[in-house]
Each structure stands twice: as structure tokens, then as C-alpha cells.
Design a protein around this motif. Structure first.
Motif, PDB file in Angstrom:
ATOM      1  N   GLN A   1      -0.762  -6.815   8.485  1.00  0.00           N
ATOM      2  CA  GLN A   1       0.370  -6.279   9.259  1.00  0.00           C
ATOM      3  C   GLN A   1       0.645  -4.801   8.951  1.00  0.00           C
ATOM      4  OE1 GLN A   1       3.865  -8.718   8.740  1.00  0.00           O
ATOM      5  NE2 GLN A   1       2.808 -10.576   9.370  1.00  0.00           N
ATOM      6  N   TYR A   2      -0.116  -4.248   7.996  1.00  0.00           N
ATOM      7  CA  TYR A   2       0.156  -2.875   7.550  1.00  0.00           C
ATOM      8  C   TYR A   2      -1.069  -1.987   7.707  1.00  0.00           C
ATOM      9  CZ  TYR A   2       4.041  -5.383   5.480  1.00  0.00           C
ATOM     10  OH  TYR A   2       5.135  -6.186   5.320  1.00  0.00           O
ATOM     11  N   ASN A   3      -0.815  -0.701   8.014  1.00  0.00           N
ATOM     12  CA  ASN A   3      -1.907   0.269   8.078  1.00  0.00           C
ATOM     13  C   ASN A   3      -2.305   0.715   6.671  1.00  0.00           C
ATOM     14  OD1 ASN A   3      -0.014   0.708  10.606  1.00  0.00           O
ATOM     15  ND2 ASN A   3      -2.113   1.115  11.217  1.00  0.00           N
ATOM     16  N   TYR A   4      -1.301   0.864   5.817  1.00  0.00           N
ATOM     17  CA  TYR A   4      -1.522   1.219   4.410  1.00  0.00           C
ATOM     18  C   TYR A   4      -0.534   0.429   3.561  1.00  0.00           C
ATOM     19  CZ  TYR A   4      -3.712   5.289   6.588  1.00  0.00           C
ATOM     20  OH  TYR A   4      -4.492   6.103   7.382  1.00  0.00           O
ATOM     21  N   ILE A   5      -0.893   0.210   2.287  1.00  0.00           N
ATOM     22  CA  ILE A   5       0.025  -0.482   1.375  1.00  0.00           C
ATOM     23  C   ILE A   5       0.154   0.316   0.086  1.00  0.00           C
ATOM     24  CG2 ILE A   5       0.467  -2.577   0.011  1.00  0.00           C
ATOM     25  CD1 ILE A   5      -0.957  -4.174   2.229  1.00  0.00           C
ATOM     26  N   ILE A   6       1.420   0.551  -0.291  1.00  0.00           N
ATOM     27  CA  ILE A   6       1.742   1.224  -1.552  1.00  0.00           C
ATOM     28  C   ILE A   6       2.289   0.153  -2.488  1.00  0.00           C
ATOM     29  CG2 ILE A   6       3.203   2.943  -2.702  1.00  0.00           C
ATOM     30  CD1 ILE A   6       3.597   4.219   0.164  1.00  0.00           C
ATOM     31  N   THR A   7       1.752   0.084  -3.701  1.00  0.00           N
ATOM     32  CA  THR A   7       2.292  -0.840  -4.705  1.00  0.00           C
ATOM     33  C   THR A   7       2.977  -0.042  -5.803  1.00  0.00           C
ATOM     34  OG1 THR A   7       0.713  -2.619  -4.276  1.00  0.00           O
ATOM     35  CG2 THR A   7       1.679  -2.569  -6.465  1.00  0.00           C
ATOM     36  N   VAL A   8       4.198  -0.471  -6.137  1.00  0.00           N
ATOM     37  CA  VAL A   8       4.953   0.152  -7.217  1.00  0.00           C
ATOM     38  C   VAL A   8       4.796  -0.736  -8.451  1.00  0.00           C
ATOM     39  CG1 VAL A   8       7.216   1.004  -7.964  1.00  0.00           C
ATOM     40  CG2 VAL A   8       6.630   1.009  -5.526  1.00  0.00           C
ATOM     41  N   VAL A   9       4.374  -0.128  -9.557  1.00  0.00           N
ATOM     42  CA  VAL A   9       4.218  -0.881 -10.812  1.00  0.00           C
ATOM     43  C   VAL A   9       5.052  -0.216 -11.907  1.00  0.00           C
ATOM     44  CG1 VAL A   9       1.894  -1.733 -10.229  1.00  0.00           C
ATOM     45  CG2 VAL A   9       2.131   0.383 -11.530  1.00  0.00           C
ATOM     46  N   ALA A  10       5.374  -0.997 -12.927  1.00  0.00           N
ATOM     47  CA  ALA A  10       6.083  -0.472 -14.098  1.00  0.00           C
ATOM     48  C   ALA A  10       5.786  -1.412 -15.264  1.00  0.00           C
ATOM     49  CB  ALA A  10       7.582  -0.404 -13.829  1.00  0.00           C
ATOM     50  N   ASP A  11       5.978  -0.913 -16.487  1.00  0.00           N
ATOM     51  CA  ASP A  11       5.768  -1.752 -17.667  1.00  0.00           C
ATOM     52  C   ASP A  11       6.666  -2.980 -17.588  1.00  0.00           C
ATOM     53  OD1 ASP A  11       3.949   0.048 -18.647  1.00  0.00           O
ATOM     54  OD2 ASP A  11       5.372   1.032 -20.010  1.00  0.00           O
ATOM     55  N   GLU A  12       6.119  -4.122 -17.996  1.00  0.00           N
ATOM     56  CA  GLU A  12       6.862  -5.383 -17.870  1.00  0.00           C
ATOM     57  C   GLU A  12       8.194  -5.366 -18.617  1.00  0.00           C
ATOM     58  OE1 GLU A  12       6.103 -10.013 -18.803  1.00  0.00           O
ATOM     59  OE2 GLU A  12       4.545  -9.053 -17.612  1.00  0.00           O
ATOM     60  N   ASN A  13       8.224  -4.830 -19.830  1.00  0.00           N
ATOM     61  CA  ASN A  13       9.485  -4.802 -20.584  1.00  0.00           C
ATOM     62  C   ASN A  13      10.557  -3.986 -19.873  1.00  0.00           C
ATOM     63  OD1 ASN A  13       8.639  -6.463 -22.648  1.00  0.00           O
ATOM     64  ND2 ASN A  13       7.854  -4.773 -23.894  1.00  0.00           N
ATOM     65  N   LEU A  14      10.137  -2.880 -19.274  1.00  0.00           N
ATOM     66  CA  LEU A  14      11.051  -2.024 -18.517  1.00  0.00           C
ATOM     67  C   LEU A  14      11.582  -2.773 -17.289  1.00  0.00           C
ATOM     68  CD1 LEU A  14      12.266   0.817 -18.280  1.00  0.00           C
ATOM     69  CD2 LEU A  14      10.205   1.528 -17.075  1.00  0.00           C
ATOM     70  N   ARG A  15      10.683  -3.486 -16.613  1.00  0.00           N
ATOM     71  CA  ARG A  15      11.082  -4.276 -15.435  1.00  0.00           C
ATOM     72  C   ARG A  15      12.120  -5.320 -15.833  1.00  0.00           C
ATOM     73  NH1 ARG A  15       5.599  -6.546 -13.232  1.00  0.00           N
ATOM     74  NH2 ARG A  15       7.004  -7.684 -11.865  1.00  0.00           N
ATOM     75  N   ILE A  16      11.864  -6.011 -16.937  1.00  0.00           N
ATOM     76  CA  ILE A  16      12.780  -7.058 -17.410  1.00  0.00           C
ATOM     77  C   ILE A  16      14.152  -6.453 -17.716  1.00  0.00           C
ATOM     78  CG2 ILE A  16      13.246  -8.687 -19.313  1.00  0.00           C
ATOM     79  CD1 ILE A  16      10.129  -9.193 -19.339  1.00  0.00           C
TER      80      ILE A  16
END
Length: 195
Positions: free
Chosen positions: A121-136
Motif C-alpha cells: 500500500q506504500y511507495n516507500y516505507i520509513i522505519t523509526v527505531v530506538a534502543d529498547e530501554n529508551l523505548r520502554i
């Protein structure tokens, strides 16, 4: 119209990055927010959710999110049934929204693009990542949720490594200033591709 998907695990900072793109004049559609709004607004969705979850699905404030979350938390089948009610409505709402946009491209922020095999469904896909501890830490602060609950949500989502393999662009959001620079570079690259 070019549709760019923006995805990432819980607490990665998708909404913050969406705001970066909005600041460049790019229209942003946040699927989760629209889904919540439709679950409160649509009589059809309301009726079907009450059939599925019972009268407690709604209270005097509207959608009873804690109740629904507790029901679907460990029940993939219920989650699938709920998504089958809500997702088609969100998809048609997005199509109507898209027709009204006048920009080089739009961003559609959606948490589970890869989990639901919606890449096409998308022309391009951007994925946002971060360190797991920071996410938590971010989610504990934002949602007042327990570490254990957030870890089990992360465990249910596709790993960052898997998402990165399937993405056109990646933003590492451990440091906001760096992440914003990455967003700007991606914005320029997309505009370049559209020329």
C-alpha cells in the motif's frame, strides 16, 4: 499521490518524527488516532464491537480502551476480529483523506505495516527505531504502563532488524536532534525521487 509509510515499534518515536515531516508541509495521517476516533464516531463499528466484546466495550466516556486492551492482550483471535472491523473503515477514511491532499507526497503513520503485510500500500516505507530501554522508558512515562506490559508488547511486534530489512529508509531516534536531521535528509531524498 505518493504514500510514504512511517512505522516503528512502540516507543520508537513515530509521532515525533511525523511532526518533523508535518513541519516540512507534508500531510500526515496517523492511523491509530483515526482508528480511535472512528471507534467512537462510527455507529457500525460501535455495534460490531459491542457484539464482539459485550456492552463493556463502551462506557459513558466512549470507547472503553482499558477493557478492550485487557481482552485482546493475550488473545490474537479477538485482536484479529477487532482489526477486521476497524481496519477496513480506517482504510476507506484514509482514501477519502488522500483525495483532499495537495502535496508532493503524504505520510501515513501506522504501527503494524509489516505485521499485517501491508507493504504494497506504500511507495516507500520509513522505519523509526530506538534502543529498547529508551523505548520502554518513553512508554512508561507516556502511558503510565508497567515495564512488563511494554516488554510483552515489544515481544509481540516484529523486531527492528526485520523491519529494517523491509524498509526503504531508517531513522534512529535515540537522539532527537540526530533523528530530525535524518528525517530532513529522507524528505529531500523523496522529493529528489519524485522529480
Amino acid at each position: 499521490m505518493i504514500v510514504v509509510g512511517l512505522t516503528g515499534g512502540i516507543g520508537s518515536g513515530k509521532t515525533t518524527i511525523s511532526k518533523c515531516f508535518a513541519s516540512y508541509g507534508i500531510p500526515v495521517y496517523i492511523a491509530d488516532e483515526e482508528a480511535k476516533a472512528l471507534m467512537n464516531r462510527s455507529k457500525v463499528i460501535k455495534r460490531k464491537l459491542v457484539e464482539l466484546f459485550g456492552a463493556s466495550a463502551y462506557n459513558d466516556k466512549g470507547l472503553n480502551r482499558p477493557y478492550l486492551a485487557s481482552k485482546i492482550f493475550n488473545d490474537k483471535e479477538l485482536l484479529t476480529k477487532m482489526n477486521a472491523i476497524v481496519h477496513p473503515k480506517v482504510a476507506s477514511h484514509f482514501k477519502r483523506w488522500l483525495k483532499k491532499q495537495d502535496a508532493p507526497y503524504v505520510i501515513k503513520e501506522a504501527a503494524i505495516i509489516f505485521e499485517n503485510n501491508l507493504e504494497s500500500q506504500y511507495n516507500y516505507i520509513i522505519t523509526v527505531v530506538a534502543d529498547e530501554n529508551l523505548r520502554i522508558q518513553r512508554v512508561m512515562k507516556r502511558d503510565d504502563a508497567s515495564k512488563q506490559k511494554i516488554e510483552s508488547i515489544i515481544a509481540n511486534q516484529l523486531s527492528d532488524e526485520e523491519k529494517i530489512k523491509k524498509s526503504d529508509f531508517v531513522i534512529v531516534n535515540n537522539d532527537l536532534k540526530v533523528a530530525m536531521q535524518q528525517a530532513e535528509e529522507i524528505h529531500k531524498k523523496i522529493l529528489q525521487k519524485l522529480k
